[in-house]
Design a protein around this motif. Structure first.
Motif, mmCIF file in Angstrom:
data_model
loop_
_atom_site.group_PDB
_atom_site.id
_atom_site.type_symbol
_atom_site.label_atom_id
_atom_site.label_comp_id
_atom_site.label_asym_id
_atom_site.label_seq_id
_atom_site.Cartn_x
_atom_site.Cartn_y
_atom_site.Cartn_z
ATOM 1 N N THR A 14 3.729 -16.595 -0.604
ATOM 2 C CA THR A 14 4.624 -16.340 -1.519
ATOM 3 C C THR A 14 4.531 -15.479 -2.600
ATOM 4 O O THR A 14 5.285 -15.383 -3.168
ATOM 5 N N ALA A 15 3.179 -15.067 -2.785
ATOM 6 C CA ALA A 15 2.912 -14.121 -3.837
ATOM 7 C C ALA A 15 3.603 -12.813 -3.654
ATOM 8 O O ALA A 15 3.856 -12.384 -2.430
ATOM 9 N N ARG A 16 3.937 -12.086 -4.868
ATOM 10 C CA ARG A 16 4.523 -10.956 -4.697
ATOM 11 C C ARG A 16 3.590 -9.533 -4.524
ATOM 12 O O ARG A 16 2.546 -9.711 -4.974
ATOM 13 N N LEU A 17 4.070 -8.568 -3.904
ATOM 14 C CA LEU A 17 3.190 -7.399 -3.871
ATOM 15 C C LEU A 17 3.409 -6.465 -4.942
ATOM 16 O O LEU A 17 4.519 -6.019 -5.359
ATOM 17 N N VAL A 18 2.420 -6.375 -5.634
ATOM 18 C CA VAL A 18 2.509 -5.708 -7.149
ATOM 19 C C VAL A 18 2.743 -4.099 -6.848
ATOM 20 O O VAL A 18 3.765 -3.706 -7.550
ATOM 21 N N SER A 19 2.260 -3.719 -5.841
ATOM 22 C CA SER A 19 2.642 -2.175 -5.447
ATOM 23 C C SER A 19 4.118 -2.184 -5.013
ATOM 24 O O SER A 19 4.615 -1.127 -5.584
ATOM 25 N N ILE A 20 4.659 -3.048 -4.279
ATOM 26 C CA ILE A 20 6.162 -2.912 -4.161
ATOM 27 C C ILE A 20 6.968 -2.892 -5.378
ATOM 28 O O ILE A 20 7.894 -2.158 -5.639
ATOM 29 N N ASP A 21 6.593 -3.700 -6.320
ATOM 30 C CA ASP A 21 7.289 -4.008 -7.492
ATOM 31 C C ASP A 21 7.225 -2.742 -8.363
ATOM 32 O O ASP A 21 8.091 -2.359 -9.078
ATOM 33 N N LEU A 22 6.068 -1.980 -8.504
ATOM 34 C CA LEU A 22 5.744 -0.963 -9.236
ATOM 35 C C LEU A 22 6.698 0.087 -8.480
ATOM 36 O O LEU A 22 7.182 0.885 -9.203
ATOM 37 N N ARG A 28 9.632 -0.155 -7.022
ATOM 38 C CA ARG A 28 10.855 -0.664 -7.242
ATOM 39 C C ARG A 28 11.118 -0.105 -8.831
ATOM 40 O O ARG A 28 12.221 0.321 -9.098
ATOM 41 N N THR A 29 10.353 -0.279 -9.742
ATOM 42 C CA THR A 29 10.166 -0.084 -10.962
ATOM 43 C C THR A 29 10.507 1.593 -11.130
ATOM 44 O O THR A 29 11.388 2.096 -11.941
ATOM 45 N N LEU A 30 9.489 2.479 -10.352
ATOM 46 C CA LEU A 30 9.765 3.504 -10.522
ATOM 47 C C LEU A 30 10.997 4.108 -9.944
ATOM 48 O O LEU A 30 11.448 5.142 -10.502
ATOM 49 N N ALA A 31 11.455 3.512 -8.997
ATOM 50 C CA ALA A 31 12.745 3.975 -8.127
ATOM 51 C C ALA A 31 13.983 3.875 -9.158
ATOM 52 O O ALA A 31 14.740 4.752 -9.338
ATOM 53 N N LEU A 85 12.653 7.405 -2.031
ATOM 54 C CA LEU A 85 11.976 6.375 -2.303
ATOM 55 C C LEU A 85 12.522 4.927 -2.174
ATOM 56 O O LEU A 85 12.021 3.944 -1.829
ATOM 57 N N PHE A 86 14.123 4.984 -2.466
ATOM 58 C CA PHE A 86 14.743 3.621 -2.233
ATOM 59 C C PHE A 86 14.632 3.230 -0.602
ATOM 60 O O PHE A 86 14.618 2.321 -0.378
ATOM 61 N N ALA A 87 14.781 4.572 -0.046
ATOM 62 C CA ALA A 87 14.787 4.333 1.575
ATOM 63 C C ALA A 87 13.627 3.799 2.026
ATOM 64 O O ALA A 87 13.467 2.837 2.802
ATOM 65 N N LEU A 88 12.371 4.103 1.205
ATOM 66 C CA LEU A 88 10.841 3.692 1.834
ATOM 67 C C LEU A 88 11.295 2.014 1.422
ATOM 68 O O LEU A 88 10.265 1.294 2.111
ATOM 69 N N LEU A 89 11.629 1.809 0.320
ATOM 70 C CA LEU A 89 11.535 0.470 -0.109
ATOM 71 C C LEU A 89 12.413 -0.537 0.639
ATOM 72 O O LEU A 89 11.744 -1.630 1.144
ATOM 73 N N VAL A 90 13.446 -0.105 1.288
ATOM 74 C CA VAL A 90 14.336 -0.728 2.357
ATOM 75 C C VAL A 90 13.451 -1.037 3.574
ATOM 76 O O VAL A 90 13.384 -2.186 3.954
#
Length: 96
Positions: free
Chosen positions: A8-16, A18-21, A50-55
């Motif tokens: 259940t840990a978060r992926l820091v790279s995904i959060d970063l 999202r913040t950049l986007a 970037l948003f498409a990549l995150l989706v």
């Protein structure tokens, strides 16, 4: 750059990402001009991909965390069980 200690840990790279986007989207909508050497203009064209990549990343993470296809949620017995155990079969459901 990913840190994952449990399931259940978060992926820091995904959060970063999202913040950049979000920062790029804010810059694209609020910047009064294109900036020096039109550097801020890049936010107009890089935010949507970037948003498409995150989706796509979110869809893959959701797929990876989905339960096994051989499992089902059976309200009559109230627990997630193997479909081979019979609890998920319609005949095992109590008659109300």
């Amino acid at each position: 750059m990913t840190s994952r200690s449990t399931d259940t840990a978060r992926l820091v790279s995904i959060d970063l990402a999202r913040t950049l986007a979000i920062a790029m989207m804010f810059t694209a909508h609020v910047a009064p001009s294109d900036g020096p050497a039109r550097i801020l203009l890049a936010t107009e064209f890089l935010t949507a991909p970037l948003f498409a990549l995150l989706v796509g990343a979110a869809a893959q993470l959701a797929h990876d965390r989905a339960p096994d296809p051989g499992m089902c949620w059976s309200p009559p017995c109230g627990r997630c069980v193997s479909s081979l155990s019979g609890c998920c079969s319609p005949s095992a459901a109590p008659r109300w």
